[in-house]
Design a protein around this motif. Structure first.
Motif, PDB file in Angstrom:
ATOM      1  N   PRO A   1     100.050 -18.812 -40.436  1.00 14.41           N
ATOM      2  CA  PRO A   1     101.408 -19.047 -40.929  1.00 14.41           C
ATOM      3  C   PRO A   1     101.835 -17.994 -41.942  1.00 14.41           C
ATOM      4  O   PRO A   1     102.992 -17.589 -41.984  1.00 14.41           O
ATOM      5  N   GLN A  31      97.137  -9.850 -32.926  1.00 14.63           N
ATOM      6  CA  GLN A  31      97.881  -8.905 -33.764  1.00 14.63           C
ATOM      7  C   GLN A  31      97.199  -7.549 -33.839  1.00 14.63           C
ATOM      8  O   GLN A  31      97.846  -6.530 -34.031  1.00 14.63           O
ATOM      9  N   GLY A  40     101.311 -14.977 -42.017  1.00 15.26           N
ATOM     10  CA  GLY A  40     101.401 -13.615 -41.495  1.00 15.26           C
ATOM     11  C   GLY A  40     100.148 -12.873 -41.872  1.00 15.26           C
ATOM     12  O   GLY A  40      99.333 -13.347 -42.659  1.00 15.26           O
ATOM     13  N   SER A  76     101.929 -16.777 -34.965  1.00 11.95           N
ATOM     14  CA  SER A  76     102.620 -17.253 -36.152  1.00 11.95           C
ATOM     15  C   SER A  76     102.232 -18.700 -36.470  1.00 11.95           C
ATOM     16  O   SER A  76     102.238 -19.101 -37.623  1.00 11.95           O
ATOM     17  N   ARG A  77     101.860 -19.465 -35.456  1.00 16.10           N
ATOM     18  CA  ARG A  77     101.460 -20.845 -35.739  1.00 16.10           C
ATOM     19  C   ARG A  77     100.065 -20.904 -36.330  1.00 16.10           C
ATOM     20  O   ARG A  77      99.770 -21.713 -37.199  1.00 16.10           O
ATOM     21  N   ALA A 102     103.455 -14.104 -29.724  1.00  9.02           N
ATOM     22  CA  ALA A 102     103.919 -14.053 -31.114  1.00  9.02           C
ATOM     23  C   ALA A 102     103.966 -15.460 -31.710  1.00  9.02           C
ATOM     24  O   ALA A 102     103.567 -15.670 -32.867  1.00  9.02           O
TER      25      ALA A 102
END
Lengths: 238, 487, 635, 156
Positions: free
Chosen positions: B484, B192, B486, B480-481, B476
């Motif tokens: 979780p 990210q 964010g 996200s996993r 992505a």
């Protein structure tokens, strides 16, 4: 390529590399580390683990797996070195005995080193130090007498037992978390009162395991390498 | 026992535990230690298979070590790709397990540590943790590389160690740069932040350094010079595992780095360049080689170059191609080394060997055809996927790489079928025939059977791999996993 | 793999099933006592199915699909046979039938591994069926690889020199296949798929450069199989060292797969119009002109190399390369006459070349050698073989009354009509070389002095002589009634999208001069009859001589004195051709090998170097330098 | 950031770069395997120095809490993570060094030399590979695939 030409070319490339590294490092904000993770850890380490030495908290809790890996690397290296050098130290050795000063000092130093090492290991979660540092000192404690009496046989048996159980304890403590339905290496036994010797849950136990494992492995490694230079000590391996 | 996501640590913890205890057991009985080690390896394979359904349901299993959620602690991320390689590693280690021999317990211990390190390498979701597992794997292979107890073995292993340590230092410098720039080591977190922190010279330099580091094990040019020496001097079992499985694990790490951290075209271009040079260099050197072990070692370099080319193609098509090439090579190369074990020495000395052991020679032909990429064998589909991905991605670099690979394929056929010709030649009289015992040949035959099974079931296999590749190429989804909430 | 139910089978399915069953059965039972006849039966069945398919196609069936469908990694594969494929399929199953017949009897029994010969023959048929009915470019490539490797399997079985020859073939074939791979990838890049229709749809949008690339890759890739100069070096040895009927099969149809694929890719897919639009800038030279000249060189150079061979098989196989040039040249003329001539030549060549090769192997079977310096005078010992070979060489030389004359006449005529004098001259020069060398063939084997060791030689068994006589007979029948073969050619021509050539049983009708072979052969037979009349009735100076123990200039020539003139047959011509013979192509091939070896040495050296950390350092520095540049420090 | 911190940073980074370069020089130029191993040690120290320097923060304390035992009371802390990483890296380095030395001992025993060229040549001889890359002319006859593939018939 001639040796000189190679040295010259290497030097040129090294200068180039140096300049590029300097350029890169210039761009880094020194003293202003981003601390994306570090900040968060510094803030919550005490609550999470109860260790006042945050480096130890990182080492054993947040990055406990790294530490297990690190122990494993020493173990791999020791095993591999053992494999390469063969079973050393079994044969009747006849190295040159050391001088009087070394022999006397070794006898004198041994208990001190032992105590110092043990202290550093078990206070690792409170003050600077820990299993690795203490383990190294413990290894030294056992290695100094060997230097003083090169002829004395090394008993790898005890070391193997200590090594095996110390390593296994680390993994078992980690697996205990799984049994409870949690993750690997979950801190056990509660955080306790910060600053106490018996605090920080399972961290001191882990440090103890690491200290013993590192100590026995380093001692074994050094003994093997020392023996390898001495053909008489190589246990029949030519 | 029902397995939860936290059990993904078992493929690492279990072999470590047993490895730590193995020297003790070995003092009691070598046979018991061997049995225990092999059972552990089997257990790891079974655990990875049991985790598979759960991983395919939710895309991946994520476990935060110590319960410290993602960016702070270390996470294990087990998607299908990672589990598949864990299974492959365990099966490979079982297939080529050490026999009753000198220092059996030590070799067996290293075998288990290789399993632990390799599993951790593909499962870990933390940059530094990956480095640690990489080092476990590396140190175990240094020891195994020297386990033939010959001067060449020691020398090769030492030179390998030095090169690999040099690479590791580079990789660590790269990781340090990443940490200095981004302040975190978690891959999901980094993915990210990559857009803002890991671009520009800093990120690219870190990438170059890490590729040079992890590339040692992935046999990437130019850090693959250890390959021919070690593969020739090490016991064949070790070589088969190193070339077959371990190299792929390092490649998976590079894939993760590319997908999550460095989607920069410049980074991809760098890998493409190294891969293409690797293909050309490997095949040409193999063409020149006069010894079967060395030939296969060079061919392995070329195949890993192929993987690098595939992974350097953006999008899931490239990932799919890379995985396909990897899996194919994973089956073929160990089988080749099974053959090379008996057919040692100069290739020219093998005249007529195919007539005395027709099964082995037939296997050689089958493997050769597949690695060259002759339809309908799996090697063809893998190459087709690679070419399609490269062509669809376009660009002069990709097209040049395709041209190089096509030309290299001819060279590859030239040296492999030169051997075939020699195998089926007429043996000079009076030379003792080289025969395989069934036991020696069994792993090779098994892999050959796998190859044929894959040929027959290439359609469903392809669908499964496509899904796996699409998932692995999705940065992505990974983020996200792992994170979780964010970030 | 969803297979259709048996009662839904199309004839193509049936054919594939027969071919697949034949491959398995013959590999298992090829050595059994009746294995050879089982092979003949199976290949005969395949031939019958093929003929039935032809009737369907002639009745306007369009194309025959297969129920076999595969979806692999998003690629759909399907197989469909149209008229063009069927034409080549007929040759394939026909050649396989005659080959297996030849192998069925004594030949198969004396072979060490007849099962492998039978098995590889059936495998070749199967792979060719898959190639000829390929429904898209990927299927074409897969079929192409299958065919290449099946041929390799057929060639390598004999061992000895065959191994080297097959190895060399494999390298050439694989290089060609890689060019083809590149070509289909180029198409995929432009069209987004491998489908024929997708490719046709994408053609108008392709740049000239891309079209040139496609043209070069297709022509190069398929040209290797046809052994177009300069990729011809592999073919003669590879085909020659393959045993017996397999060699005949390879000669008759294997190289023709290259022609089929060339027609498919260049004519059916890209199309003559597009190709005609491809010109080298500043000149009027079209892409097809380049290929036509390659074909012309292929007609001439290998033919004259054939002339210098001392091995009967090599002589014939070198000719085979040259004959391929005629076929391609005819098709590239692109008029109905030229295309029909080219395709008819494919059919004709298959008949007489098979007869020739089978006859030569019958000689080898009896005498153990094909060395033209070691034979002679066999006409009395093996008369049937002699007849087959005689008819074959008349066909090969392109003389009436055999069918080779018809197709060659059509090709000459097409070249002349389209006003291409240089190419016509090349065709004539090639034919001249053919006539000269086939005379050497028949003279050195059958005429003149019989060697002592061949006195007791018997005629080849019927299982071997019959197939070649039948083949020669077909060549003769289609020689005086070419309409029979032309109606087969029509199928292919229609599928290619080329206008049909009006023809009748005896020949073709053209505005610029027709050909009626019935008439020509009638005249010829009449003339021979007149000659015979004169010879026998008026003169009859016929007398017999011994083929050994003879007199010359008053000297008694006993059997051990060699007076049969066979060694150094055309010395003057050989001196002229010599430089070509060991020319630049051989040197180029050798150079490529050396290049690979030297670059291999180079890399080997890199890997062997003792200071590898330096390499790593250099690459690291360059990599960092580049990273800085690409990342923005440089700018 | 104070002037001192800036100077310190420059010194640390310069030190790291110098160590890395020295280590690389030691790995690249000497031909003695023992020296190369020592070069490796220097290189690793350089990298470690850089790693730990990267976690430095101006005006922050060591990450070890004292008496009141709250993070707030301690004020800003230096990033603890790199320190833990460096510890790990050092131990890894020790392990690799130990194994490397063990191998050096064995190589010396086996070949009696530590010269990397000499070792490479001895290894090549032992494993049956050519001891040195031969010139293009000195290959084994018939080794060229294409040349070997040419038969008497096409070049009499």
């Amino acid at each position: 390529m001639k040796g000189n030409a190679r040295a010259f070319a290497s030097a040129l490339f090294l200068i180039g590399l140096g300049l590029m590294l300097v350029t890169l490092f210039e761009a880094l904000p020194f003293g202003g580390a981003p601390m994306q993770v570090g900040q968060a850890i510094a803030g919550r380490a005490l609550e999470d683990t109860g260790a006042t030495n945050i480096v130890s908290a990182v080492l054993l809790a947040y990055r406990g797996l790294d530490t297990l890996g690190e122990v494993a690397i020493l173990f791999v290296a020791a095993t591999a070195a053992g494999l390469v050098l063969g079973g050393a130290g079994r044969a009747e050795a006849q190295g040159t005995p050391a001088g009087f000063i070394l022999r006397a000092a070794a006898a004198l130093l041994f208990p001190f080193l032992l105590v110092l090492g043990a202290y550093i290991v078990i206070h690792g979660h409170l003050t600077p130090g820990g299993g690795f540092q203490g383990g190294a000192i413990l290894a030294a404690a056992f290695f100094v007498p060997l230097l003083a009496h090169p002829a004395s046989p090394v008993n790898h048996g005890v070391a193997t037992v200590v090594e095996a159980f110390a390593g296994a304890v680390f993994v078992v403590i980690g697996l205990a978390g799984l049994v409870g339905g949690g993750a690997f290496l979950v801190p056990l036994l509660g955080a306790g009162t910060p600053g106490d010797l018996f605090s920080a849950g399972s961290l001191p136990l882990l440090y103890l395991a690491i200290g013993l494992k590192v100590g026995s492995e380093l001692a074994g490694l050094m003994a093997r390498i020392a023996a390898a230079g001495d053909p008489a000590r190589q246990g029949g391996k030519a | 026992m029902t397995l939860t996501a936290h059990h993904v640590v078992l493929p690492v913890a279990l072999p470590l535990l047993v490895a730590f205890l193995l020297p003790l057991v070995g003092r009691l009985s070598d046979g018991l230690a061997r049995l225990l080690a092999q059972l552990t390896t089997l257990a790891v394979a079974v655990i990875a298979l049991l985790l598979w359904p759960a991983a395919s349901d939710g895309g991946a299993l994520v476990s935060a070590m110590g319960g410290f959620a993602a960016p702070i602690g270390i996470v294990f991320y087990a998607d299908k790709l990672a589990l598949m390689f864990v299974v492959a590693l365990a099966v490979g280690l079982l297939l080529f397990r050490p026999r009753r021999e000198h220092d059996s317990t030590k070799v067996q211990t290293l075998w288990l540590l290789l399993l632990a390190g390799g599993s951790g390498l593909v499962l870990s979701g933390d940059l530094f943790n990956i480095f640690v597992f990489y080092e476990i794997t590396a140190v175990a292979t240094y020891g195994l590389g020297a386990s033939a107890h010959t001067g060449a073995g020691y020398g090769a292993s030492l030179r390998y160690l030095l090169l690999s340590a040099l690479g590791s230092a580079f990789a660590l410098l790269g990781i340090a740069l990443v940490y200095a720039a981004a302040g975190t080591l978690n891959l999901a977190d980094l993915s990210q932040l990559a857009g803002e922190r890991l671009t520009g010279p800093m990120g690219l330099t870190a990438f170059v350094l890490m590729v040079l580091g992890f590339g040692v094990k992935a046999e990437l040019f130019p850090v693959n010079t250890w390959v021919p020496e070690v593969y020739t001097a090490a016991p064949t079992r070790v070589t088969a595992v190193l070339a077959g499985v371990v190299s792929k694990l390092a490649m998976v790490v590079i894939l993760r780095l590319l997908v999550l951290l460095f989607q920069d075209p410049a980074a991809l271009g760098f890998l493409l360049l190294l891969g293409a040079i690797g293909v050309a260099a490997g095949e040409l050197a193999a063409f020149r080689s006069r010894d079967l072990h060395r030939t296969f070692a060079y061919s392995s370099i070329a195949q890993l170059g192929l993987m690098a080319v595939a992974f350097s193609i953006p999008g899931h098509a490239g990932v799919l191609a890379g995985i396909a090439v990897a899996l194919h090579h994973l089956v073929v190369k160990p089988a080749f080394f099974v053959l090379a074990d008996r057919w040692r020495g100069e290739i020219a000395g093998l005249t007529g060997a195919g007539r005395t052991s027709p099964l082995a020679a037939g296997l050689f032909v089958l493997l050769s055809l597949s690695i060259i990429g002759i339809p309908p064998l799996p090697g063809f589909w893998a190459k087709l996927m690679l070419f399609k991905a490269a062509i669809d991605a376009g660009g002069a670099g990709n097209l040049t790489a395709v041209a190089i690979i096509l030309a290299a394929t001819v060279i590859e056929a030239a040296y492999l079928f030169r051997v075939v010709g020699i195998l089926y030649g007429t043996a000079p009289a009076g030379r003792p025939p080289l025969r395989f015992t069934l036991g020696e040949l069994a792993p090779g035959l098994l892999l050959g059977a796998v190859l044929i099974a894959a040929t027959v079931s290439v359609a469903p296999l392809g669908d499964g791999l496509t899904a796996m590749a699409a998932d692995s190429a999705d940065a992505a989804a990974y983020a996200s996993r792992v994170l979780p909430g964010g970030n | 793999m969803p297979f259709a139910l048996p009662f839904d089978m199309t004839s193509l399915d049936l054919l594939m099933a027969i071919a697949a069953a034949a491959t398995v059965l013959l590999y298992l039972f090829g050595t059994a006592r009746l294995g050879g006849y089982l092979a003949t039966l199976l290949h005969g069945a395949a031939l019958a199915v093929t003929v039935a398919m032809g009737l369907d196609l002639a009745a306007g069936a369009g194309a025959i699909p297969s129920s076999l469908r595969l979806t692999v990694l998003g690629q759909q594969l399907a197989w469909t046979l149209d008229g063009l494929g069927w034409f080549f399929l007929l040759l394939t199953t026909g050649a396989a039938f005659f080959s297996s017949w030849y192998m069925a009897g004594e030949w198969g029994r004396v072979q060490q591994r007849a099962r492998i010969q039978h098995g590889t023959l059936a495998l070749n048929v199967l792979t060719m069926v898959l190639l000829l009915s390929a429904g898209d470019l990927l299927g074409l490539f897969i079929g192409w690889e299958f065919v290449s490797w099946a041929a390799f399997a057929m060639m390598i079985q004999a061992g000895g020199p065959a191994t080297q020859a097959a190895y060399r073939y494999m390298l050439y074939a694989l290089a060609g296949a890689m060019a083809l791979f590149a070509a289909i990838l180029v198409v995929h890049g432009a069209a987004g798929g491998f489908g024929f229709d997708q490719m046709r749809a994408a053609l108008p949008d392709m740049s000239t450069g891309m079209l040139w690339t496609l043209f070069a890759l297709f022509a190069g890739g398929f040209g290797v199989k046809m052994a177009l100069v300069p990729t011809h070096l592999w073919q003669a040895p590879a085909y020659s060292y393959t045993p017996g009927a397999s060699s005949a099969f390879l000669n008759a149809v294997s190289a023709r797969m290259g022609l089929f694929a060339l027609i498919l890719s260049l004519v059916k897919l890209i199309g003559f119009d597009t190709l005609a639009g491809l010109r080298i800038p500043m000149t009027g030279i079209e892409s097809t002109d380049i290929l036509a000249w390659v074909a012309a060189i292929t007609m001439v150079v290998p033919t004259y190399i054939a002339l210098m061979q001392t091995d009967a098989r090599m002589l014939l196989t070198w000719h085979g390369i040259g004959q391929g040039g005629y076929m391609l040249l005819g098709i590239l003329v692109a008029t109905p006459l030229g295309v029909a001539g080219g395709l008819l030549h494919v059919f004709n060549y298959a008949t007489y070349q098979m007869a020739l090769i089978l006859a030569v192997f019958a000689v080898i079977h009896r005498t153990g050698t094909a060395d033209l310096d070691e034979l002679g005078g066999l006409i009395t010992r093996m008369p049937l073989t002699y007849v087959a070979l005689l008819m074959g060489i008349i066909g090969l030389a392109g003389l009436p009354p055999m069918n080779g004359f018809v197709s060659k006449w059509m090709i000459y005529k097409a070249l002349i009509v389209t006003q291409q004098p240089l190419l016509s001259i090349a065709a004539f020069v090639g034919t001249l070389g053919t006539i000269l060398s086939v005379y050497k063939l028949i003279h050195n084997i059958f005429l003149g002095q019989l060697r002592v060791e061949h006195r007791e030689i018997r005629e080849a068994p019927w299982s071997m002589t019959l197939p070649m006589l039948v083949l020669a007979g077909i060549g003769f029948v289609t020689g005086f009634a070419p309409g029979l073969a032309l109606s087969i050619v029509d199928q292919a021509q229609a599928a290619m999208g080329v206008a049909l050539l009006p023809h009748h049983l005896g020949g073709v009708v053209l505005a610029t001069g027709s050909l009626n072979m019935l008439w020509v052969v009638g005249v010829l037979v009449g003339a021979i009859g007149v000659g015979a009349l004169i010879f026998y009735v008026l003169g009859n100076r016929r007398f017999e001589t011994h083929q050994y123990d003879n007199y010359a200039g008053g000297h008694f020539l006993s059997a051990d004195i060699r007076y049969h003139f066979s060694h150094e047959f055309y010395p003057g011509l050989a001196r002229v051709i010599g430089p070509w013979y060991r020319g630049w192509v051989v040197r180029m091939e050798h150079g490529l090998g050396v290049l690979a070896e030297v670059s291999g040495d180079l890399w080997h050296g890199v890997f062997r170097a003792a200071y590898t950390p330096l390499y790593v350092l250099i690459v690291a520095v360059l990599g960092l330098f580049w990273a800085g540049g690409a990342g923005g420090f440089g700018s | 950031m104070t002037m001192d911190a800036e100077m310190l940073g420059k010194a640390l980074y310069a030190g790291a770069v110098c160590l890395v370069l020295l280590g690389l020089y030691g790995m690249v130029v000497p031909r003695n395997l023992m020296r190369i191993v020592l070069g490796l040690v220097l290189l690793e120290s350089g990298v470690n120095l850089f790693l730990v320097a990267a976690g430095f923060r101006a005006d922050a304390a060591a990450p070890i809490l004292t008496a009141p035992f709250t993070a707030q009371a301690a004020g800003p802390l230096v990033d603890p993570v790199p320190q833990a990483l460096v510890l790990t890296a050092i131990v890894i380095g020790v392990g690799v060094l130990a194994l490397g030395l063990a191998l050096v001992v064995r190589v010396k025993e086996a070949y009696g030399t530590l010269d990397t060229h000499a070792v490479a040549n001895r290894m090549a001889r032992e494993t049956g590979a050519d001891p040195a890359v031969t010139a293009a002319g000195a290959r084994t006859p018939g080794a060229l695939p294409v040349a070997a593939g040419r038969t008497a018939e096409d070049a009499p």
